[in-house]
Enzyme design. Sequence first.
Site: not given
Lengths: 343, 331
Positions: B60, B129
Site C-alpha cells: 500500500e 476491516h
Amino acid sequence: MAKAGKTSATAGKAPARKASDNSGAYLRMYRQMLRIRAFEDQANQLYLSAKMPGLTHMYSGQEAVAVGICEALTPEDKITSTHRGHGHCVAKGAEFREMFCELLGKAEGYCRGKGGSMHIADQSNGNLGANAIVGGSMGIATGAALSARRLGRDDVAVCFFGDGATAQGLMYEVMNMAALWKLPVIYACENNGYSEYTKTAEIAAGSLIARAEAFGIEAFSVDGQDVLAVNELAGRLVARARKGEGPFFIELETYRYHGHHVGDINRDYYRSKDEEARWKAERDPITNFARWLVAEGVAAQDELAGMAAEVKADAEAAVAHALEAPYPDVSEVDMHVFVETAA
Amino acid sequence: MREITLSKAVNEAIAEEMRRDPTIFLIGEDVAEAGTPFKVLSGLVEEFGTERVIDTPISEPGFMGVAVGAAMTGSRPIVDLMFGDFLFLVMDQLCNQAAKTHYMSGGKLKVPLVLRTNLGATRRSAAQHSQSLHALVAHIPGLKVAMPSSAYEAKGLMKTAIRDDNPVVIFEDKLMYQEKAPVPEEEYLIPFGQANVVREGRDLTMVATSSMVQVALAAAHALEGEGISVEVIDPRTIVPLDEATILNSVRKTSRAMVIDEGHQSYGITGEIASRIGEKAFYHLDAPVVRMGAMDVPVPFSPALEDLTVPTPEGVAEKARKMLRGELFDGA
Ligand SMILES: Cc1ncc(C[n+]2csc(CCOP(=O)(O)OP(=O)(O)O)c2C)c(N)n1
Ligand SMILES: [Mg+2]
C-alpha cells in the site's frame, strides 16, 4: 559494506577517452561542483551568523555524486531529492538567487519561501522536490518513471537517497514494482557512511547493492568522489533506462564534510577528526578533479582558480540579494493549500 | 429513470472519465481481472488493458507513493485502497507527500489523484476491516474528502474527484455497493462543497454523511408521524464543507444533530457541531447533538457490533429527547 562486486563498474579510473574531446563537459562539471561547494559555504555562514531560520544539511563533500549524475540527465528527466538536497538542486540546473531566497524564506524563492532548505527544488528543471521524510521520495521517483512510460515520454527518473534510507520499507516495495514493470528509474544511494549520528555498518546488515539484486535489478558500486566515474556510469545507465532496460541501482561511496546538520558541531563521539581530515585531504572530489583537468591539459591551474573566484562572487551576490529580498506577503499563508483551477 | 447499484455507478464514472482522458489510470491490488474483492471495477481491464488498470503487489505505501509521483508528472491516477482501514499504511505518502506538495512547492507542483476507499461497520468484519476513518484525512490541509450517500451521488462525486487537480479521498460505504438508486443515463457531475438538502423540515436539522443519510431519513420518516418535521442535509464533501447550507438550515429549525459513522470523539460530528455552535449560537434552542460510532474498536459479534453505530431508532429517540428538552443537562 559491499564494494565492486561482479556487477560493479570500475571505480576511480578515468574513462578511456581523450580529455580534450570533452573539455566543455568537464569544465561544466567542475563549475557545477564548485557552485555546490560555494553555495554550502555561504549557507553555513548564514547559519553561523544567525541570518538563516532553522537548520540545514550540508552537501559539501558529496558534490561528485549530484553533478556526475545530473550531468547525464536532460532538463525533462526527473529527480527526487532529500533533506540534504542543495547539491541535487544546483546540479539539476537551479540558480543561486532563487535558492538563497528559499533558504531565507523569501517570496522570490523557488517555493515562495514555503519549503525552505528541506524542500528546495527548481521544479521547472525536473526536480520533484527535496523531501524531509527519509526515503519518502522513493515512491515519487518510481511513479514519475511509470508516468513517463505510460504517457509515451522517454524521460528517466533518478531517486537520490542516503544509506540510512535503505532501512525504510518503502524502498523494497517500490524496487519490487519497478523491477516487475521494468521502469526507467535509477535508485542512487549516496552512502556517506552515516545516518545522523550512527555508522552505516550499525544499521545496515549485509550489502546494500545485494538488496537491489534480490529483485533482479542490476546494481553497481562506484566511487562517489570521482565525478568522471560517476558520470560515465550514469550516462550508460540513463541511456539504457531510456531504452527500457531499467531499473538500476547505484551505490555511491561518498562523505559529508560537515555534521549531520549545521548545528552538529561537536561530533567526535561518533566520527573522528582524523577520519574527516583524511577524506578531505585524499578524496576531495573537487581537488582531485582539478588535478586531473590540469594533468590532462583541459585547463590551467589559474583558469580553474579564476572560475572558483567567479563562482564565489556569484554566490556572495546572490546572498546579498536574498538578504534584502522581501518576505512573502502575509496573504500568501493560505495560498496554495489547494490548486484553485476549477474542476 | 433507470436504477443502478452504487458499485455500477462508480464503475461507470471511472470508465467514462478514462475514455475521456488517457492520462487516467487505475492502480491497486486485484483491480484488473478480479475487479476488486467488491467487483466494483469489473470489466475495466477488458476495455482499458493492463497498462491502465494496474495490479500491484500488496504494497500500500508503495503504490500510493508511485501514484503521487505519477500525479506530479502528468498522469491522473486513481488509487484503489481495498479497505479504508489500510489508510494507516499509506499515511506518509498521502498526508506528508500528496497533501503538502502543492503548498511546499509554492504552487509549482500539483498532485491530481483520487484515492478511492471505503468505510462502514456491521459487515461482521471485526476491528481491522470496519473502520470509518474519513476524519483522519479530513484533518490534513491539502486533501479533499468526498462521501457519497447513494449511487447517484457516487457517480457524480467520482467524476468531479477525477477532474479535480488536488488529491481527493473518496469513501464509499461498502454496505451500499449493491444498493440501487435512480441514475440518469446522461452525463452529470456533482460539484464539491455544495451540500444537498435531501429532505426539508421545520423543527430539527440532521446533518448526516454517507450511509448515515439513510439512517437520518428513516428517523425523519418515523418522527414525521409524531408531528416532528426534520430537515436532512448531506454535505457530500466534508472538505470542502458547505457551511452556509448547514447554517441556513439551523437558523431556520433552531436545532441540529450531526450523524456520522466515524468514531464520535475528535471526529466529524464534533467539527460540524462546533461550527454550528460558533456561527449560529443565538439561533439554537438546544445544544447541538453529536451521534458518531462508539469509541471502541469495532467488535465482531453481531450482538455487540450493532450497538456501535447510529441506527434510525437511536437517532429518532435522541431527536425526541432533544425536542422535549431532556438533553440540556448532558444526559
Ligand atoms: C522517516 C524519518 N525518520 C527519521 C528522520 C530524521 N532524520 C533526518 S535525516 C536522518 C538520517 C538520514 O541518513 P541518510 O539517509 O544516510 O542521509 P544523510 O543524512 O546521510 O544524507 C534522519 C534519521 C526523518 N527525517 N524521517
Ligand atoms: Mg548517510
